[in-house]
Structure formats: C-alpha cells, structure tokens
Enzyme design. Sequence first.
Site, PDB file in Angstrom:
ATOM      1  N   THR A  71       0.785  -1.104   0.319  1.00  0.00           N
ATOM      2  CA  THR A  71      -0.004  -0.044   0.314  1.00  0.00           C
ATOM      3  C   THR A  71       0.821   1.130   0.119  1.00  0.00           C
ATOM      4  O   THR A  71       0.171   2.124  -0.602  1.00  0.00           O
ATOM      5  CB  THR A  71      -0.721  -0.326   1.254  1.00  0.00           C
ATOM      6  OG1 THR A  71      -2.167  -1.214   0.962  1.00  0.00           O
ATOM      7  CG2 THR A  71      -1.861   1.526   1.697  1.00  0.00           C
ATOM      8  N   SER A 118       1.416  -7.627  -0.356  1.00  0.00           N
ATOM      9  CA  SER A 118       2.275  -8.554   0.675  1.00  0.00           C
ATOM     10  C   SER A 118       1.494  -9.686   0.798  1.00  0.00           C
ATOM     11  O   SER A 118       1.790 -10.612   1.254  1.00  0.00           O
ATOM     12  CB  SER A 118       2.272  -7.694   2.147  1.00  0.00           C
ATOM     13  OG  SER A 118       0.610  -7.239   2.763  1.00  0.00           O
ATOM     14  N   THR A 151       0.877  -4.114   4.350  1.00  0.00           N
ATOM     15  CA  THR A 151       0.755  -3.956   6.249  1.00  0.00           C
ATOM     16  C   THR A 151       0.025  -5.678   6.107  1.00  0.00           C
ATOM     17  O   THR A 151      -0.075  -6.133   7.166  1.00  0.00           O
ATOM     18  CB  THR A 151      -0.231  -3.353   6.516  1.00  0.00           C
ATOM     19  OG1 THR A 151      -1.358  -3.058   5.809  1.00  0.00           O
ATOM     20  CG2 THR A 151       0.513  -2.093   6.149  1.00  0.00           C
ATOM     21  N   ASP A 152      -0.259  -5.991   5.718  1.00  0.00           N
ATOM     22  CA  ASP A 152      -1.427  -7.127   5.190  1.00  0.00           C
ATOM     23  C   ASP A 152      -0.157  -9.202   6.022  1.00  0.00           C
ATOM     24  O   ASP A 152      -1.253  -9.758   7.233  1.00  0.00           O
ATOM     25  CB  ASP A 152      -2.149  -8.229   4.085  1.00  0.00           C
ATOM     26  CG  ASP A 152      -3.297  -7.135   3.821  1.00  0.00           C
ATOM     27  OD1 ASP A 152      -3.839  -6.191   4.616  1.00  0.00           O
ATOM     28  OD2 ASP A 152      -3.614  -6.845   3.005  1.00  0.00           O
TER      29      ASP A 152
END
Length: 386
Positions: A71, A118, A151-152
């Site tokens: 992101t 990710s 971030t995932d």
Amino acid sequence: MTNMKKMTMIPLLASFILGGTLWSGGFTANAATAATTSTTASTSTTTTSGKSENPQTNHLPNIKILATGGTIAGSSAVNTDTTGYKAGALGVETLINAVPEMKSIANVSGEQVVNVGSPDVNNEILLKLAKRTNELLAKDDVDGIVITHGTDTLEETAYFLNLVIKSDKPVVVVGSMRPATAISADGPFNLYNAVKVAGASSSKGQGVLVLLNDRIGAARYITKTNTTAVDTFKSVEQGYLGAVVGDQVYYYNKSIHKHTTSSVFDITNLTQLPQVDILYEYQNNGRYLYDAAIAAGAKGIVVAGSGNGSLSKTSSEGAEAAGKKGIIIARSSRVGSGVVSPSTKDAASNFVSTDSLNPQKARILLMLALTQTHDVNQIQSFFNEY
C-alpha cells in the site's frame, strides 16, 4: 467584513487551498518537486550505496531502502480511495524522491527487490529479501536498512527477518494503511520516521523493528489488529518498544526473546523452506483438512486452536494421525492474544505449544525450526526462546 480583514483572509485561504492541493496526492504530490530537487542533490541521497561525496553529509548515516511494494507504494485515480487502489504501483525512487526531507537525516539509496501486494509474498521472496538484507548489512558503508512492505503480511516478513538477520545494525520494516495518492496518505511520514529510526544509534541491537503511526514495535510482538485504521499495528500484551516524537527516537522497552545475532537460524545456503500449513479450529470442523495437508506433503501444521490452543476430538484425531507420520503439530490460538500453555501430552503426539505467537508467526518459526531439526523437544525449546 472590513477591507483589512478581507485582505488578510485572501492570502491565508489561498495558502490553505494550495497546501491542500499539494498534499492531497501523498507521495505523488511532492514527486515533481522532489524529482527536480534530486537532479541537483548529491547522488548518494537516492541511488548510490557508498559514502556521500558531499562533505556536508558525511556525518549522516547511510540507509538503504529495500522496496517490496504494498500500500505504501499504492496508487488510485481517486484521492479519497483508501481501499480500491493498486498496491505496488510506484517504484522505490518515486518513494524516495517524494520525501526530500529524508536527505537531511540520512544518505538514502533505494533498491526494488519485488513490487507486489503483501498477500503475494511467498517463501521465495522471504529468502531473497533476507539474503539481500544480510549482504547489505555486511558492508561497512551501510548503517541500517529500511524495508517498505504491504501491511497485510508485514508482521510475518518482519518476524522472519528477526530470526535470520545476522547483524545488530537496525532493520526497520515500514508500511502504510493508505495509498500514496490518498488525501492524507500516511506513507511519507512513516517512511521518514523509519529512516530516522534506522539511523539512530539507540536502534542497534533491538532486533527487527516495525514502524507505523509513530510507534516502534518489535517484530516478535507487533501484529495488525484492524482492517483499515492507521493505528492498526499494536503490541496488545507486551507493548511497544518506543516511539518517534518531535523528530526524536525514544525507547522504553526491549524484546527478551532471541533474535538476529543470537539466533541459530541461518538461511545462507537455503533455496527453499519446509511446507507448513495453518488450519483453523471451529465448531463442527472435519478431519479432512488434516488429511489434505498430509497428502500435500506438509512437514508441519499450525493449528489456530480455540481458547488456549484447544482442539476438538475430530481435530485431535487428524492432528495425531499427522503426528504419527512425523509431522510437527504446533498449537496456537485464534484468540489474538495470550500464551498457549504447554501440555504434558504434547511431545508424545508430536505436538508443540507456541507460547504467545499467533498462527501466522508460529508458521514462520516452525518452518525455520524444521530446517534445523525434527526433534519435537528441540522444536519446543525454539518456541520457548524465540
């Protein structure tokens, strides 16, 4: 309104509108200005990895930014879009050029390792990223590493690096919850702060760090807790290690678990990692998922158990059948926090308990543990120590 008041308000309003327009694009808002600036700046701030040739920057730390996408490098045609963007749309040089303020705190250079969302980070990418990080940290002219990441699955990559990096130099994993094109993109300031943390002498020996929303977290403890909020990364039980406040880096805690230079795990000669799958405990679940994992060649299975790592009778039958075939079963919990306590029956069934590691981090440790041994007692000691 008097003429004097009108004359005062007009330039203030114009300034506000202009400032809002410039910032609304996040990273891309500053890109044109930054690109122009970078053409006259020392090349050490953007593309070189050596010591700066500019005497005014020789005292600054040399920080390498390794970009993987996510992101923080995301883009959308709509600047209010915080969910429907394309992750990994921007390259590392765009990220660097859009935050020219970084050149006042470090000599920054960039390298694009991959450019993916990710969820698509796999074992091959983990090994590639870790090996490149170790190569760079071994150089005298690299003082720290910043890794941009979606971030995932950021916490998984950070924890993997925490176990295999062989240096006490700072490694900071950073991301953002809003794409670069969003009105209030959090990526630029997160990146600036990550470089600040990576260049701080107090960050040495802290293990791999995670930086978002001004907070500094330990890779071992930090986790994503909210789907979209900018303060999603938290250490609910153990707390943060520190924070960045007023351009200063503060530390208050240390991770007591083994990491980096004290870790036994070495990926130097590894080309692949053992297959470890995660199964989720729920009411009325069936044994067939365990049978499928066995048939697919799993060397380890992490169970996201209910409560204190509890398994239903059906799950226990499947897990014990896997254990008899030499597959290590790691009992974690779907709860989100707390310690899964060991059981006296674990070792006999080829089970281990995962301490406070969530299922996704337990999978990371179990993969690395299986590169060292298949002895259930030794693997349990890894979960106790790491």
